[in-house]
Design a protein around this motif. Structure first.
Motif, PDB file in Angstrom:
ATOM      1  N   ASP A  31       0.861  -1.177   0.000  1.00 31.00           N
ATOM      2  CA  ASP A  31       0.000   0.000   0.000  1.00 31.00           C
ATOM      3  C   ASP A  31       0.900   1.230   0.000  1.00 31.00           C
ATOM      4  O   ASP A  31       1.774   1.362   0.848  1.00 31.00           O
ATOM      5  CB  ASP A  31      -0.904   0.017   1.237  1.00 31.00           C
ATOM      6  CG  ASP A  31      -1.941  -1.088   1.205  1.00 31.00           C
ATOM      7  OD1 ASP A  31      -2.486  -1.348   0.125  1.00 31.00           O
ATOM      8  OD2 ASP A  31      -2.194  -1.680   2.262  1.00 31.00           O
ATOM      9  N   GLU A  33       1.078   5.464  -0.135  1.00 31.67           N
ATOM     10  CA  GLU A  33       0.353   6.713   0.052  1.00 31.67           C
ATOM     11  C   GLU A  33       1.216   7.843  -0.492  1.00 31.67           C
ATOM     12  O   GLU A  33       2.438   7.770  -0.495  1.00 31.67           O
ATOM     13  CB  GLU A  33       0.054   6.928   1.532  1.00 31.67           C
ATOM     14  CG  GLU A  33      -0.888   5.867   2.078  1.00 31.67           C
ATOM     15  CD  GLU A  33      -1.322   6.149   3.503  1.00 31.67           C
ATOM     16  OE1 GLU A  33      -1.294   7.318   3.903  1.00 31.67           O
ATOM     17  OE2 GLU A  33      -1.678   5.188   4.182  1.00 31.67           O
ATOM     18  N   ASP A  36       1.908   9.679  -7.032  1.00 31.75           N
ATOM     19  CA  ASP A  36       1.322  10.399  -8.150  1.00 31.75           C
ATOM     20  C   ASP A  36       0.287   9.483  -8.797  1.00 31.75           C
ATOM     21  O   ASP A  36       0.617   8.405  -9.282  1.00 31.75           O
ATOM     22  CB  ASP A  36       2.421  10.757  -9.159  1.00 31.75           C
ATOM     23  CG  ASP A  36       1.860  11.332 -10.435  1.00 31.75           C
ATOM     24  OD1 ASP A  36       1.241  12.408 -10.382  1.00 31.75           O
ATOM     25  OD2 ASP A  36       2.031  10.676 -11.484  1.00 31.75           O
ATOM     26  N   LYS A  37      -0.988   9.890  -8.770  1.00 26.93           N
ATOM     27  CA  LYS A  37      -2.068   9.033  -9.251  1.00 26.93           C
ATOM     28  C   LYS A  37      -1.931   8.693 -10.731  1.00 26.93           C
ATOM     29  O   LYS A  37      -2.153   7.555 -11.134  1.00 26.93           O
ATOM     30  CB  LYS A  37      -3.430   9.661  -8.977  1.00 26.93           C
ATOM     31  CG  LYS A  37      -4.559   8.739  -9.378  1.00 26.93           C
ATOM     32  CD  LYS A  37      -5.908   9.259  -8.984  1.00 26.93           C
ATOM     33  CE  LYS A  37      -6.956   8.251  -9.434  1.00 26.93           C
ATOM     34  NZ  LYS A  37      -8.277   8.563  -9.013  1.00 26.93           N
ATOM     35  N   VAL A  38      -1.560   9.653 -11.548  1.00 29.79           N
ATOM     36  CA  VAL A  38      -1.443   9.411 -12.989  1.00 29.79           C
ATOM     37  C   VAL A  38      -0.363   8.352 -13.257  1.00 29.79           C
ATOM     38  O   VAL A  38      -0.578   7.398 -14.007  1.00 29.79           O
ATOM     39  CB  VAL A  38      -1.146  10.730 -13.751  1.00 29.79           C
ATOM     40  CG1 VAL A  38      -0.838  10.462 -15.209  1.00 29.79           C
ATOM     41  CG2 VAL A  38      -2.325  11.684 -13.617  1.00 29.79           C
ATOM     42  N   ALA A  40       0.936   6.140 -11.101  1.00 27.19           N
ATOM     43  CA  ALA A  40       0.572   4.867 -10.494  1.00 27.19           C
ATOM     44  C   ALA A  40      -0.476   4.135 -11.324  1.00 27.19           C
ATOM     45  O   ALA A  40      -0.395   2.917 -11.532  1.00 27.19           O
ATOM     46  CB  ALA A  40       0.053   5.094  -9.075  1.00 27.19           C
ATOM     47  N   THR A  41      -1.450   4.880 -11.848  1.00 34.33           N
ATOM     48  CA  THR A  41      -2.486   4.277 -12.692  1.00 34.33           C
ATOM     49  C   THR A  41      -1.873   3.733 -13.978  1.00 34.33           C
ATOM     50  O   THR A  41      -2.198   2.624 -14.419  1.00 34.33           O
ATOM     51  CB  THR A  41      -3.594   5.302 -13.004  1.00 34.33           C
ATOM     52  OG1 THR A  41      -4.194   5.713 -11.777  1.00 34.33           O
ATOM     53  CG2 THR A  41      -4.662   4.713 -13.908  1.00 34.33           C
TER      54      THR A  41
END
Length: 84
Positions: A31, A33, A36-38, A40-41
């Motif tokens: 997991d 935290e 960077d969402k972009v 990681a996606t």
């Protein structure tokens, strides 16, 4: 073991029996935290796209037996976790 006349079943006993039937397997959950969402996606999309080609892939002395993406349904509360 709730029957005191029977031998105690240890975690090692359970694991050895599991390995004898199913082979050794490995699962790891990480997991993160603050990622960077972009990015990681994009990484997860690439890993999912490569599951078929990674199954059977040899990396050093190890072979990836199965690379998959699965849905987990909790047997206790029925919650569903997709894209595992």
């Amino acid at each position: 073991n709730i029957d005191p006349s029977q031998s105690l079943v240890t975690v090692e006993d359970i694991v050895q029996k599991h390995w004898a039937k199913y082979g050794r397997n490995y699962y790891c959950r990480w997991d993160f935290e603050g990622m960077d969402k972009v990015g990681a996606t994009a990484m997860m999309d690439k890993m999912r796209a490569d599951t078929a080609s990674n199954t059977g892939r040899v990396m050093g002395k190890y072979t990836i037996a199965t690379a998959d993406d699965f849905t987990y349904v909790d047997p206790v509360d029925g919650s569903v976790a997709k894209k595992q």
